[in-house]
Scaffold this motif. Structure first.
Motif, PDB file in Angstrom:
ATOM      1  N   TYR A   1      -4.037  -2.955  -6.298  1.00  0.00           N
ATOM      2  CA  TYR A   1      -3.977  -2.810  -4.840  1.00  0.00           C
ATOM      3  C   TYR A   1      -5.344  -2.419  -4.302  1.00  0.00           C
ATOM      4  O   TYR A   1      -5.837  -2.997  -3.334  1.00  0.00           O
ATOM      5  CB  TYR A   1      -2.935  -1.757  -4.458  1.00  0.00           C
ATOM      6  CG  TYR A   1      -2.693  -1.648  -2.979  1.00  0.00           C
ATOM      7  CD1 TYR A   1      -1.781  -2.498  -2.346  1.00  0.00           C
ATOM      8  CD2 TYR A   1      -3.366  -0.713  -2.200  1.00  0.00           C
ATOM      9  CE1 TYR A   1      -1.543  -2.410  -0.993  1.00  0.00           C
ATOM     10  CE2 TYR A   1      -3.146  -0.623  -0.833  1.00  0.00           C
ATOM     11  CZ  TYR A   1      -2.229  -1.467  -0.229  1.00  0.00           C
ATOM     12  OH  TYR A   1      -2.005  -1.384   1.119  1.00  0.00           O
TER      13      TYR A   1
ATOM     14  N   LYS B   1      -2.377  -6.357   0.949  1.00  0.00           N
ATOM     15  CA  LYS B   1      -2.429  -4.996   1.463  1.00  0.00           C
ATOM     16  C   LYS B   1      -1.092  -4.575   2.071  1.00  0.00           C
ATOM     17  O   LYS B   1      -0.763  -3.403   2.135  1.00  0.00           O
ATOM     18  CB  LYS B   1      -3.523  -4.882   2.532  1.00  0.00           C
ATOM     19  CG  LYS B   1      -4.925  -4.895   1.969  1.00  0.00           C
ATOM     20  CD  LYS B   1      -5.302  -3.556   1.328  1.00  0.00           C
ATOM     21  CE  LYS B   1      -6.611  -3.669   0.556  1.00  0.00           C
ATOM     22  NZ  LYS B   1      -6.667  -2.823  -0.620  1.00  0.00           N
ATOM     23  N   ASP B   2      -0.348  -5.555   2.580  1.00  0.00           N
ATOM     24  CA  ASP B   2       0.900  -5.200   3.267  1.00  0.00           C
ATOM     25  C   ASP B   2       2.123  -5.651   2.452  1.00  0.00           C
ATOM     26  O   ASP B   2       3.185  -5.872   3.003  1.00  0.00           O
ATOM     27  CB  ASP B   2       0.943  -5.862   4.644  1.00  0.00           C
ATOM     28  CG  ASP B   2       0.848  -7.378   4.552  1.00  0.00           C
ATOM     29  OD1 ASP B   2       0.579  -7.887   3.443  1.00  0.00           O
ATOM     30  OD2 ASP B   2       1.031  -8.055   5.573  1.00  0.00           O
TER      31      ASP B   2
ATOM     32  N   TYR C   1       4.315  -4.292   0.796  1.00  0.00           N
ATOM     33  CA  TYR C   1       5.562  -3.524   0.884  1.00  0.00           C
ATOM     34  C   TYR C   1       6.310  -3.755   2.193  1.00  0.00           C
ATOM     35  O   TYR C   1       7.414  -3.275   2.366  1.00  0.00           O
ATOM     36  CB  TYR C   1       5.300  -2.024   0.688  1.00  0.00           C
ATOM     37  CG  TYR C   1       4.210  -1.478   1.576  1.00  0.00           C
ATOM     38  CD1 TYR C   1       4.511  -1.048   2.857  1.00  0.00           C
ATOM     39  CD2 TYR C   1       2.892  -1.416   1.131  1.00  0.00           C
ATOM     40  CE1 TYR C   1       3.522  -0.561   3.682  1.00  0.00           C
ATOM     41  CE2 TYR C   1       1.894  -0.926   1.961  1.00  0.00           C
ATOM     42  CZ  TYR C   1       2.214  -0.506   3.225  1.00  0.00           C
ATOM     43  OH  TYR C   1       1.231  -0.032   4.052  1.00  0.00           O
ATOM     44  N   THR C   2       5.709  -4.483   3.132  1.00  0.00           N
ATOM     45  CA  THR C   2       6.451  -4.832   4.341  1.00  0.00           C
ATOM     46  C   THR C   2       6.967  -6.269   4.258  1.00  0.00           C
ATOM     47  O   THR C   2       7.552  -6.772   5.199  1.00  0.00           O
ATOM     48  CB  THR C   2       5.575  -4.718   5.604  1.00  0.00           C
ATOM     49  OG1 THR C   2       4.503  -5.673   5.486  1.00  0.00           O
ATOM     50  CG2 THR C   2       4.974  -3.340   5.751  1.00  0.00           C
TER      51      THR C   2
ATOM     52  N   THR D   1      21.725   6.391  -3.074  1.00  0.00           N
ATOM     53  CA  THR D   1      20.915   6.164  -1.877  1.00  0.00           C
ATOM     54  C   THR D   1      19.703   7.086  -1.857  1.00  0.00           C
ATOM     55  O   THR D   1      18.584   6.657  -1.597  1.00  0.00           O
ATOM     56  CB  THR D   1      21.754   6.408  -0.614  1.00  0.00           C
ATOM     57  OG1 THR D   1      23.034   5.816  -0.820  1.00  0.00           O
ATOM     58  CG2 THR D   1      21.109   5.810   0.592  1.00  0.00           C
ATOM     59  N   THR D   2      19.957   8.366  -2.150  1.00  0.00           N
ATOM     60  CA  THR D   2      18.867   9.340  -2.149  1.00  0.00           C
ATOM     61  C   THR D   2      17.848   9.014  -3.224  1.00  0.00           C
ATOM     62  O   THR D   2      16.637   9.040  -2.983  1.00  0.00           O
ATOM     63  CB  THR D   2      19.436  10.738  -2.392  1.00  0.00           C
ATOM     64  OG1 THR D   2      20.501  10.948  -1.482  1.00  0.00           O
ATOM     65  CG2 THR D   2      18.388  11.799  -2.179  1.00  0.00           C
TER      66      THR D   2
ATOM     67  N   LYS E   1      15.786   5.932  -2.431  1.00  0.00           N
ATOM     68  CA  LYS E   1      14.802   6.227  -1.390  1.00  0.00           C
ATOM     69  C   LYS E   1      13.602   6.957  -2.000  1.00  0.00           C
ATOM     70  O   LYS E   1      12.457   6.638  -1.716  1.00  0.00           O
ATOM     71  CB  LYS E   1      15.461   7.079  -0.313  1.00  0.00           C
ATOM     72  CG  LYS E   1      14.512   7.508   0.771  1.00  0.00           C
ATOM     73  CD  LYS E   1      15.244   8.228   1.873  1.00  0.00           C
ATOM     74  CE  LYS E   1      14.237   8.913   2.786  1.00  0.00           C
ATOM     75  NZ  LYS E   1      14.877   9.535   3.944  1.00  0.00           N
TER      76      LYS E   1
ATOM     77  N   ASP F   1      11.556   4.410  -4.022  1.00  0.00           N
ATOM     78  CA  ASP F   1      10.815   3.474  -3.172  1.00  0.00           C
ATOM     79  C   ASP F   1       9.619   4.161  -2.536  1.00  0.00           C
ATOM     80  O   ASP F   1       8.505   3.641  -2.549  1.00  0.00           O
ATOM     81  CB  ASP F   1      11.723   2.921  -2.072  1.00  0.00           C
ATOM     82  CG  ASP F   1      12.801   2.016  -2.646  1.00  0.00           C
ATOM     83  OD1 ASP F   1      12.719   1.724  -3.863  1.00  0.00           O
ATOM     84  OD2 ASP F   1      13.711   1.619  -1.897  1.00  0.00           O
ATOM     85  N   GLU F   2       9.861   5.364  -2.005  1.00  0.00           N
ATOM     86  CA  GLU F   2       8.782   6.091  -1.331  1.00  0.00           C
ATOM     87  C   GLU F   2       7.644   6.405  -2.293  1.00  0.00           C
ATOM     88  O   GLU F   2       6.480   6.136  -2.029  1.00  0.00           O
ATOM     89  CB  GLU F   2       9.338   7.400  -0.773  1.00  0.00           C
ATOM     90  CG  GLU F   2       9.584   7.361   0.703  1.00  0.00           C
ATOM     91  CD  GLU F   2      10.059   8.711   1.209  1.00  0.00           C
ATOM     92  OE1 GLU F   2       9.718   9.052   2.325  1.00  0.00           O
ATOM     93  OE2 GLU F   2      10.767   9.435   0.474  1.00  0.00           O
TER      94      GLU F   2
ATOM     95  N   HIS G   1       5.773   3.118  -3.944  1.00  0.00           N
ATOM     96  CA  HIS G   1       4.891   2.414  -3.005  1.00  0.00           C
ATOM     97  C   HIS G   1       3.695   3.301  -2.625  1.00  0.00           C
ATOM     98  O   HIS G   1       2.583   2.804  -2.481  1.00  0.00           O
ATOM     99  CB  HIS G   1       5.654   2.005  -1.744  1.00  0.00           C
ATOM    100  CG  HIS G   1       6.583   0.847  -1.965  1.00  0.00           C
ATOM    101  ND1 HIS G   1       6.171  -0.344  -2.509  1.00  0.00           N
ATOM    102  CD2 HIS G   1       7.906   0.697  -1.727  1.00  0.00           C
ATOM    103  CE1 HIS G   1       7.198  -1.172  -2.593  1.00  0.00           C
ATOM    104  NE2 HIS G   1       8.271  -0.559  -2.129  1.00  0.00           N
ATOM    105  N   ALA G   2       3.955   4.617  -2.479  1.00  0.00           N
ATOM    106  CA  ALA G   2       2.855   5.520  -2.115  1.00  0.00           C
ATOM    107  C   ALA G   2       1.823   5.578  -3.238  1.00  0.00           C
ATOM    108  O   ALA G   2       0.621   5.642  -2.983  1.00  0.00           O
ATOM    109  CB  ALA G   2       3.391   6.904  -1.806  1.00  0.00           C
TER     110      ALA G   2
ATOM    111  N   GLN H   1      -1.601   6.285  -1.399  1.00  0.00           N
ATOM    112  CA  GLN H   1      -1.317   7.395  -0.486  1.00  0.00           C
ATOM    113  C   GLN H   1      -0.965   8.665  -1.256  1.00  0.00           C
ATOM    114  O   GLN H   1      -1.022   9.759  -0.716  1.00  0.00           O
ATOM    115  CB  GLN H   1      -0.170   7.031   0.463  1.00  0.00           C
ATOM    116  CG  GLN H   1      -0.546   5.927   1.438  1.00  0.00           C
ATOM    117  CD  GLN H   1       0.654   5.432   2.225  1.00  0.00           C
ATOM    118  OE1 GLN H   1       1.699   6.040   2.240  1.00  0.00           O
ATOM    119  NE2 GLN H   1       0.482   4.293   2.887  1.00  0.00           N
TER     120      GLN H   1
END
Lengths: 612, 317
Positions: A339, A346-347, A349-350, A561-562, A565, A568-569, A572-573, A578
């Motif tokens: 990356y 660059k995008d 993940y969207t 679900t938790t 999440k 994923d967070e 990707h970070a 990030q």
């Protein structure tokens, strides 16, 4: 005075009149419920008409002279085109079951998606008509649908106790589990043992992996509650696809290692070979999924021995979750490096998978992507339409630093087809399934459907032009599963091999169907058949399989679900820089604390129970 | 056995009121009869389904139904409040919703005031129509358009690039996601919301403006001393009523625009419920969140109504 009284009365009268009108309307509004009752009754009286029909069929079946072919010809639903000069003959399996003695109505359901050209008129359905003629089964649709509605319809059917007799395509494992827990499904163990066809139904399932995997989903406490139905093999196993013309232009070789993927991606990008505006060429086309069907990351993480969301067998005989294994950290380290270097968009993940395919790959913005064998046609055909010079090539997924190749081995069997508790004709339905599956999954029987419905004659040639075909008709059961599902998950691959074998037939001796299949000016069809067999052949060595094949455990339902999440967070970070790499270790700790340990215990209890 | 003794006067009083009641009913029963169908519908389609809320206290399995599913009391609620991301999603919900309410109301007010100053009727109508048209577009469509426009190769970033600015991943950045939500929501809603303000502005007597103009008040002075005080009660009323929507941060919009990277600023109660409840089939959990949300919203509506009554003299009942 008189006038006054009159006036007064008339106002009251108006009020009264309006009120009684309102009540009257209200009552009539309620009436139809009563009025419709006779119609319901008349529907019910229509049913007894069926016996004569079925009785006739039964007497016809008793007559020894009528072969299956004659019977199908009589009702006008003979598959194949034996009478055509360039036609072919479909070999019909024999019917071994006893002729029907009573009308057998089977309420079934069908998943249809938006855009399917499907007629739900039973008169249009060869499957329904033939099943009636040969087996005396009268298939009716209880409900059909697709998308988000599909789950809702199922939930409603369960809640109202109005399930179909023969159930197709449980939308989520949770729904299947709810049916099982609610004791709504028929135990078909004995009928399966006695009646399922040994060659076409049992053998593929009994020989898949360890012979248990295919049944795991549908089995509870040693009893079977569904006829397993699988996704076709190699549907999600990946290959690396690259633009041959770009490689040639830059004098590069097809990448065989992840390092080479990186350098080729950067070279493509630097040269700006894409069709878009300057500076929009992408390196490796990647979407936001960690595991998926197009441009997902599993082709990369598999080189580190992990595939997100999978439960992998460990040396000590337990199962461990791939997302928290060290291999995942290594894979993330590599992706993070890519990356930063600009190898991946660059995008990314969207970008949903469909956009990566339809916009970026088909729009010729990127020259590299991971896709399954069907990638030979999608998005390659669109890409070639948009750029006539586009030429694509494929290779096995490039290996990582360990040198051990890995690939997504997602050959799972779901719960398949289940029967409603108390349904009387399980045996008869299963016998008809034997017949259909042996017809459709055996390439040498040469079943390609029905004239005007599945293909159309155009002089001496057959065509699949969908605009000229009549609407496809609903079919129910294993052989009519949606989305390339089969009993034998290798059925597709076998038929591809069979088609390749036609190439030895001299061209003037080929029938119209063989000509059609071998007519492949772009080479995409042949490419697809070859890439399929490549994945299947290599899968025994490379395949990474999910060993947890069951409805989700209690804690999974609560925490999924938790946990998703959180994953994923964090992932990707980490990839986008990030968060530091150490965030992975924190994620593992949090994952375990937030229900992950509980899930692991439950999964291993399940694993022990099926291996006991 | 106890005999209830009633005072003769009392009895006669109750008998009297009963007689009056009967006379009233005899006279007015048709009116009540006419209400009946509406009441039946209300009970059948609005109140009866509320019974389904019991699944918030159950481990619901449709096979067992509302009556047969195992009762687990407040377990679902405890589970939600103990979630590690509960604080975050509640915070996101509140921040996004409040920012949206404020931005739309202020924007609508400004737009209405500006339109009110436009003297050319045709121009005013065109602008009004153009600004409220987006209100009728679904977020599924708008989401697709925005995703394209704001992507790294989209029109916005290409323009920025031409100006020498590095491309920004608007929908993938925690700094930019909320502003994008708020601005795009404002663009969609503002024209529609301005209609009420415009209507209120038109009800102000033109004589006031004329008198002020003669006295030498500037445009701005007229706005601050005539227009704004003239519609103050409408402003307070709308602001108070929108309080009830403080937990609705716009599910459809966020669902169509968000991605895992912006969970920390963009994941709201509704999207969480959608993932947990519908995608993972935890109907009970979703119902519990829904119920909690409804309770808070009801409290807020009560507060809003009281405020509206006190400061704007607005009453519904």
């Amino acid at each position: 005075m008189c006038v006054q009284a009159k006036k007064h009365v008339s106002r009251r009268q108006i009020l009264k009149f309006t009120a009684s009108l309102a009540i009257g309307t209200g009552l009539t509004a309620c009436m139809p419920a009563q009025v419709t009752q006779p119609t319901v009754a008349s529907n019910a009286t229509e049913v007894p008409v069926a016996p004569t029909e079925a009785g006739a069929a039964a007497t016809a079946a008793v007559m020894p002279a009528a072969t299956v072919e004659e019977r199908l010809k009589k009702i006008g639903w003979l598959p194949g085109s034996p009478d055509h000069a360039k036609g072919w003959k479909t070999i019909l399996p024999e019917v071994t079951s006893a002729p029907a003695t009573e009308p057998m109505v089977v309420w079934a359901n069908k998943r249809v998606e938006l855009g399917d050209k499907i007629s739900d008129d039973p008169k249009d359905s060869p499957m329904v008509q033939i099943s009636k003629e040969l087996f005396g089964l009268d298939f009716q649709t209880k409900f059909s649908g697709g998308g988000d509605d599909w789950t809702t319809k199922w939930t409603l059917a369960i809640a109202s106790g109005d399930l179909p007799d023969f159930m197709e395509d449980f939308p989520t494992p949770v729904i299947f589990k709810q049916c099982l827990d609610g004791n709504l499904l028929e135990d078909i163990t004995d009928v399966w043992e006695a009646s399922a066809d040994p060659t076409w139904m049992k053998k593929p399932l009994d020989t898949y992996l360890d012979g248990k995997a295919a049944y795991v989903y549908a089995r509870q406490n040693g009893r079977l509650y569904g006829m397993p139905c699988g996704n076709r093999a190699a549907n999600n196993g990946k290959l690396l696809w690259a633009r041959q013309d770009w490689l040639d232009k830059l004098n590069l070789k097809m990448p065989t290692t992840l390092d080479e993927v990186k350098s080729v991606a950067l070279a493509f990008q630097e040269a700006g070979l894409g069709q878009g505006a300057a500076g929009t060429t992408l390196g490796l086309n990647l979407c936001s999924s960690f595991r998926g069907w197009f441009a997902s990351m599993d082709g990369i993480t598999a080189q580190f021995g992990v595939i997100s969301g999978f439960w992998l067998a460990q040396d000590d005989g337990t199962l461990a979750f791939a997302d928290i294994m060290l291999g995942m950290k290594d894979a993330l380290t590599l992706l993070r490096d890519w990356y930063a270097a600009g190898v991946i968009p660059k995008d990314y993940y969207t970008v949903p998978d469909a956009d990566a395919m339809n916009k970026r790959a088909a729009g010729n913005l990127a020259g590299l992507h991971y896709a399954p064998a069907w990638g030979a046609r999608w998005p390659v055909e669109d890409s070639m339409t948009n750029d006539p010079n586009a030429k694509w090539t494929w290779a096995q997924v490039p290996v990582g630093p360990s040198g051990k190749r890995g690939n997504l081995g997602e050959f799972t069997y779901g719960p398949g087809y289940a029967f409603k508790k108390g349904f009387k004709y399980v045996k008869q339905v299963m016998e008809s399934m034997n017949w259909w599956v042996s017809l459709k999954e055996d390439p040498t029987k040469r079943y390609y459907g029905f004239e005007n419905y599945d293909y159309i004659w155009d002089g001496d040639k057959v065509s699949l032009d969908s605009t000229k075909l009549k609407n496809k008709a609903l079919g129910y059961g294993l052989a009519f599963s949606r989305g390339g599902a089969y009993v034998d998950i290798y059925a597709d691959a076998k038929s591809y091999d069979y088609i390749e074998s036609w190439k030895s037939i001299p061209e003037d001796q080929r029938d119209a169907w063989q000509v059609l299949q071998l007519d492949d000016p772009l080479g995409t069809q042949t490419n697809m058949r070859k890439s399929y067999s490549n994945i299947i052949q290599n899968d025994k060595n490379d395949g990474i399989f999910n060993k947890f094949l069951s409805a989700p455990t209690t804690s999974m339902v609560s925490f999924q679900t938790t946990l998703d999440k959180m994953r994923d967070e964090t992932f990707h970070a980490i990839i986008t820089g990030q968060k530091e790499l150490d965030a992975f270790d924190q994620f593992v700790t949090d994952w375990k604390k937030t229900g992950g340990d509980q899930i692991t215990t439950e999964v291993n209890e399940w694993y022990k129970s099926i291996n006991a | 056995m106890l005999v209830q003794r009633t005072h003769p006067v009392q009895r006669s009083q109750s008998a009297q009121s009963w007689r009056r009641m009967r006379a009233y009913l005899a006279r007015n029963w048709p009116l009540y009869a006419m209400c009946l169908p509406a009441l039946v519908l209300l009970a059948l389609f609005s109140y009866y389904p509320m019974y389904g809320v019991v699944i918030a206290f159950q481990s619901y399995n449709p096979a067992f139904g509302f009556t047969g599913s195992p009762w687990i009391g407040l377990t679902n609620f405890k589970f939600i409040f103990n979630l590690p991301d509960f604080l975050q999603i509640t915070q996101n919900t509140l921040i996004i919703a409040i920012a949206k309410i404020v931005s739309v109301q202020v924007g609508a007010l400004v737009l209405a005031l500006l339109l009110n100053e436009v003297r050319h009727l045709g121009f005013r109508r065109v602008i009004q129509t153009l600004t409220y048209l987006p209100y009728f577009l679904s977020w599924v469509v708008l989401g697709g358009v925005l995703l394209d426009m704001l992507s790294t190769t989209g029109i916005v970033n290409l323009t920025l690039q031409k100006m020498g600015i590095q491309p920004i991943i608007f929908l993938g950045s925690n700094d930019w996601f909320r502003p994008v939500l708020i601005v795009s929501n404002m663009w969609q809603q503002v024209g529609w919301s301005a209609i009420i303000y415009l209507a209120a502005l038109l009800s102000i007597s033109p004589e006031l403006y004329e008198a002020a103009a003669i006295d030498g008040a500037s445009h701005l002075q007229r706005v601050f001393h005539i227009s704004l005080p003239g519609i103050a009660s409408t402003i307070i009323l709308l602001a108070a009523l929108s309080l009830g929507g403080v937990l609705n941060a716009g599910f459809e919009q966020i669902l169509n625009l968000y991605n895992p990277v912006v969970y920390s600023t963009g994941d709201i109660l509704d999207t969480w419920v959608y993932r947990a409840g519908l995608l993972s089939g935890q109907l009970s959990l979703a119902a519990a969140v829904g119920l909690a949300k409804s309770v808070v919203s009801m409290l807020l509506i009560i507060v809003a109504w009281t405020t509206a009554r006190r400061y704007a003299g607005y009453r519904i009942f």
